[in-house]
Design a protein around this motif. Structure first.
Motif, short mmCIF file in Angstrom:
data_model
loop_
_atom_site.label_atom_id
_atom_site.label_comp_id
_atom_site.label_asym_id
_atom_site.label_seq_id
_atom_site.Cartn_x
_atom_site.Cartn_y
_atom_site.Cartn_z
N VAL A 111 -8.27 2.33 0.88
CA VAL A 111 -8.28 0.97 0.33
C VAL A 111 -8.47 -0.05 1.45
O VAL A 111 -9.22 -1.01 1.29
N LEU A 112 -7.80 0.15 2.57
CA LEU A 112 -7.88 -0.83 3.66
C LEU A 112 -9.23 -0.82 4.36
O LEU A 112 -9.64 -1.84 4.92
N THR A 113 -9.95 0.29 4.32
CA THR A 113 -11.21 0.38 5.06
C THR A 113 -12.45 0.27 4.18
O THR A 113 -13.54 0.08 4.70
N SER A 114 -12.34 0.39 2.87
CA SER A 114 -13.50 0.35 1.98
C SER A 114 -13.51 -0.95 1.19
O SER A 114 -12.61 -1.22 0.40
N ARG A 115 -14.54 -1.73 1.38
CA ARG A 115 -14.66 -3.02 0.71
C ARG A 115 -14.75 -2.84 -0.81
O ARG A 115 -15.53 -2.04 -1.30
N GLY A 116 -13.90 -3.57 -1.55
CA GLY A 116 -13.92 -3.54 -3.00
C GLY A 116 -13.25 -2.33 -3.64
O GLY A 116 -13.27 -2.17 -4.85
N LYS A 117 -12.64 -1.49 -2.84
CA LYS A 117 -12.01 -0.26 -3.34
C LYS A 117 -10.74 -0.60 -4.13
O LYS A 117 -9.94 -1.43 -3.74
N VAL A 118 -10.56 0.06 -5.30
CA VAL A 118 -9.38 -0.12 -6.14
C VAL A 118 -8.82 1.26 -6.47
O VAL A 118 -9.55 2.14 -6.91
N GLU B 190 -11.35 -7.39 5.06
CA GLU B 190 -11.27 -6.43 6.15
C GLU B 190 -9.82 -6.16 6.53
O GLU B 190 -9.09 -7.08 6.92
N ASP B 191 -9.39 -4.92 6.39
CA ASP B 191 -8.04 -4.46 6.73
C ASP B 191 -6.93 -5.15 5.93
O ASP B 191 -5.80 -5.24 6.39
N LYS B 192 -7.24 -5.63 4.71
CA LYS B 192 -6.24 -6.23 3.84
C LYS B 192 -6.34 -5.65 2.44
O LYS B 192 -7.43 -5.40 1.95
N ALA B 193 -5.18 -5.46 1.83
CA ALA B 193 -5.14 -4.93 0.47
C ALA B 193 -4.06 -5.66 -0.33
O ALA B 193 -3.00 -6.01 0.21
N ARG B 194 -4.35 -5.89 -1.60
CA ARG B 194 -3.37 -6.48 -2.52
C ARG B 194 -2.64 -5.32 -3.19
O ARG B 194 -3.27 -4.38 -3.67
N ILE C 135 0.47 -8.74 -0.30
CA ILE C 135 -0.67 -8.41 0.56
C ILE C 135 -0.16 -7.55 1.71
O ILE C 135 0.85 -7.90 2.34
N VAL C 136 -0.81 -6.42 1.96
CA VAL C 136 -0.48 -5.59 3.11
C VAL C 136 -1.72 -5.50 4.00
O VAL C 136 -2.84 -5.65 3.54
N THR C 137 -1.46 -5.26 5.28
CA THR C 137 -2.55 -5.19 6.25
C THR C 137 -2.47 -3.90 7.05
O THR C 137 -1.42 -3.26 7.11
N SER C 138 -3.57 -3.56 7.68
CA SER C 138 -3.61 -2.37 8.53
C SER C 138 -2.89 -2.66 9.84
O SER C 138 -2.63 -3.81 10.17
N PRO C 139 -2.57 -1.63 10.60
CA PRO C 139 -1.85 -1.83 11.86
C PRO C 139 -2.63 -2.64 12.90
O PRO C 139 -2.03 -3.22 13.79
#
Length: 173
Positions: A8-15, A51-55, A86-90
Motif C-alpha cells: 500500500v505504501l509503495t503502490s500508487r492508488g493501491k487499496v 508517496e509513502d503515505k496511506a490512509r 494517516i500512516v507513513t513509511s519509515p
C-alpha cells in the motif's frame, strides 16, 4: 499482530481491505486495568494517498468491564471505535507524522498498539451505571441506588464559619 503495508505504501492508488483478529485482552492505563469482555475482529481499509503515505480507515466494537464513577458497581462499557488515520513509511521524517510512527514497525502496522491508542483517545470521561446514579453516601459508604441510609449529610457552608463563631462567642448561657 502486524499487518504488512509495504504494498500500500509503495503502490500508487493501491487499496487493501482486510479484517484482523484482536489479541488485546485488557486495556491497562493509570486509571486501572479494564478486561475486555467481548471483541470483534478489527476491520481495516488501507488506501495509498501519495508517496509513502496511506490512509487507515476502519472500526472495531469492544466491550469492557468497568466501574461506575459514582457508585463503583461493575458496568459493561461498549466502545465502537471508528478510525481514520494517516500512516507513513519509515523513510518519511516529518514531525506531523510522529504519531503514526509509534504504531509502525518498519512497513508493518502494529494492530494492538494502533487499537490501544484509539481506545485511549476515545475512552469516556465519565462512566455511569445509569444516568441518574445517586452514588455512595459520603458518611457510611452505602450505595444510594439500593436505598437511603439515613445519615446526616448536611455540610455547612465554610464561608459562614466566621459568622457562626461570632454567634457562638456572644451566646448567653
Amino acid at each position: 499482530m502486524l499487518v504488512n503495508l509495504s504494498d500500500v505504501l509503495t503502490s500508487r492508488g493501491k487499496v487493501i481491505q482486510t479484517t484482523v483478529p484482536l489479541e488485546l485482552n485488557s486495556f491497562r492505563t493509570r486509571m486501572g486495568d479494564f478486561p475486555i469482555m467481548s471483541k470483534e475482529p478489527v476491520g481495516f481499509v488501507f488506501t495509498n494517498i501519495g508517496e509513502d503515505k496511506a490512509r487507515v480507515e476502519g472500526g472495531v466494537k469492544l466491550t469492557f468491564l468497568t466501574r461506575c464513577d459514582r457508585c463503583l458497581t461493575e458496568v459493561p462499557t461498549t466502545l465502537e471505535l471508528i478510525f481514520d488515520r494517516i500512516v507513513t513509511s519509515p523513510e518519511v521524517t516529518s514531525e506531523e507524522d510522529e504519531d503514526s510512527r509509534e504504531c509502525m514497525e518498519g512497513y508493518q502496522l502494529d494492530v494492538e498498539a494502533f487499537v490501544y491508542n484509539e481506545i485511549l483517545v476515545n475512552w469516556p470521561v465519565k462512566i455511569l451505571c445509569q444516568e441518574d446514579c445517586k452514588g455512595v453516601c459520603p458518611v457510611c459508604g452505602q450505595d444510594r441506588n439500593i436505598g437511603d441510609c439515613g445519615c446526616d449529610t448536611f455540610v455547612p457552608d465554610p464561608r459562614m464559619a466566621v459568622i457562626k463563631d461570632i454567634f457562638n462567642a456572644n451566646k448567653e448561657v
